[in-house]
Design a protein around this motif. Structure first.
Motif, PDB file in Angstrom:
ATOM      1  N   ASN A  34      -0.405  -6.785 -11.181  1.00  0.00           N
ATOM      2  CA  ASN A  34      -1.375  -6.689 -10.080  1.00  0.00           C
ATOM      3  C   ASN A  34      -2.290  -5.483 -10.252  1.00  0.00           C
ATOM      4  OD1 ASN A  34       0.120  -4.500  -9.294  1.00  0.00           O
ATOM      5  ND2 ASN A  34       0.401  -5.145  -7.187  1.00  0.00           N
ATOM      6  N   TRP A  38      -3.952  -4.703  -5.035  1.00  0.00           N
ATOM      7  CA  TRP A  38      -3.984  -6.090  -4.589  1.00  0.00           C
ATOM      8  C   TRP A  38      -5.360  -6.486  -4.065  1.00  0.00           C
ATOM      9  CZ3 TRP A  38      -0.433  -9.522  -5.794  1.00  0.00           C
ATOM     10  CH2 TRP A  38       0.868  -9.094  -6.086  1.00  0.00           C
ATOM     11  N   ARG A  55      -0.751 -10.847  -2.226  1.00  0.00           N
ATOM     12  CA  ARG A  55       0.475 -10.059  -2.333  1.00  0.00           C
ATOM     13  C   ARG A  55       1.644 -10.770  -1.650  1.00  0.00           C
ATOM     14  NH1 ARG A  55       2.642  -7.014   1.432  1.00  0.00           N
ATOM     15  NH2 ARG A  55       4.360  -5.712   0.772  1.00  0.00           N
TER      16      ARG A  55
END
Length: 341
Positions: A34, A38, A55
DNA sequence: AAAAAGAGCAACCGCGGCATC
DNA sequence: AGATGCCGCGGTTGCTCTTTT
């Protein structure tokens, strides 16, 4: 000034995720992670979604090793015992159940487990089912147990009690004779600081004094009651902030009596089978604590150092734990509530 | 068979904590 | 020191499926 929204709600898709979106998100995270951000991920991954939504989808559904489906009896036990100890700290509870998410557990509790427990509170079963385990907490045949009187001034502002939240207060208030402000029973459990946690025997040279420091919970409070001393000091040090409480022998006896009443009729073992290594059931821990005799000084604060020099059995057992276990596994061993039959 | 009610659960929301600037 | 932004958490919502009437 209020917080700026994390994304433009009019430009992102909301609601259930499609398989295509799942695939895009999974592929991207498996390739690149990630990226520690996010918010910017959906753009990079080609998703018209809010970063928070991505997320959530990843953590609760797409992440590898996520377990879906029915909860086992064992999981029920763990959830219940942790809920009893720390309340609705779902993320902490989830950390004890491999493959389960906090959201999953929260939903499960709200939809099934709570009802299971409530319905069991009117029965008098003493079997080992999870419902029966709940009975000591929710027994409507409340005993008039006098709550130990501890001067509130001795409770430092840093001490934390998870039960002060209204959502849990109503449940806990059903405990036999338990008043809602049971902070005095659980003065030092601090779920905000679960990480640094070790168990070492720091034997004391003081006579007739028991000192327990750290994030003690049900276990230690109760265990300490096993060998009443003249002075019992409970203290907790979290990030340098210290809270301290001293209980006189009489107060300890009252707590002990109180907990015995609460757990009356319960013959099960919360931990049996759950821990598959050093601690197999509360009996070991009980022996461990009581084996330290009338001069015990057990540090559960994590950063301290010490060496065991209590009785042979207890100190070796504690030393084994201290030497062989990481902090996190010790946390699992010690942060759960234990109930003696 | 159809409508209503209940249950389950994925997803959303807003806040607090923390790191960074 | 204060502002800003992100993460993570717990509470809540609302959609879907199942059960009941």
């Amino acid at each position: 000034m209020g917080r700026a929204p994390c994304c433009d709600k009019t430009k992102v898709k909301r609601g259930p995720w499609s398989p295509e979106e799942d695939a895009k998100l999974r592929d991207y995270i498996e390739k690149y992670g990630n990226g520690g951000n996010w918010i910017s991920l959906p753009l990079k991954a080609g998703l018209r979604r809010c970063g928070k939504s991505c997320r959530l989808r990843w953590l609760n559904y797409l992440r590898p090793n996520i377990k879906h489906g029915d909860f086992s009896e064992e999981e029920d036990r763990i959830i219940f015992s942790l809920f009893a100890a720390i309340g609705s700290r779902w993320s902490i509870i989830a950390a004890h159940l491999q493959g389960r998410t906090d959201n999953d557990i929260k939903n499960y509790w709200n939809t099934k487990l709570r009802k299971k427990i409530m319905s069991s509170s009117s029965s008098s079963s003493s079997s080992h089912s999870s419902a029966a385990m709940a009975t000591p907490f929710l027994n409507p045949n409340s005993h008039d147990v006098k709550r130990p009187i501890i001067p509130s001034a001795t409770i430092a502002p840093f001490s934390y009690n998870p039960y002060v939240e209204n959502s849990t207060r109503s449940l806990i208030s059903n405990i036999n004779g338990f008043e809602a402000d049971d902070q005095q029973i659980f003065p030092f459990f601090n779920p905000n600081y679960p990480h640094e946690f070790s168990l070492e025997d720091m034997s004391s040279s003081n006579n007739n004094n028991n000192n327990i420091s750290g994030t003690s919970g049900f276990l230690l409070n109760h265990s300490m009651c096993d060998h009443y001393s003249n002075h019992n000091n409970f203290s907790s040090e979290v990030n340098g902030k210290r809270s301290e409480i001293m209980m006189e022998q009489e107060e300890m006896m009252m707590i002990d009596h109180h907990i015995d009443q609460m757990t009356e009729g319960y013959n099960g073992d919360f931990t049996q089978g759950y821990y598959n290594n050093d601690i197999n059931g509360h009996g070991d821990l009980k022996r461990m604590i009581s084996g330290t005799g009338t001069n015990s000084n057990i540090n559960m604060g994590g950063s301290g150092s010490g060496s065991g020099s209590g009785t042979a059995s207890s100190s070796s057992f504690i030393s084994n734990l201290a030497e062989n276990k990481t902090s996190s596994s010790l946390l699992q061993h010690t942060c759960l509530p234990y109930f003696y039959s």
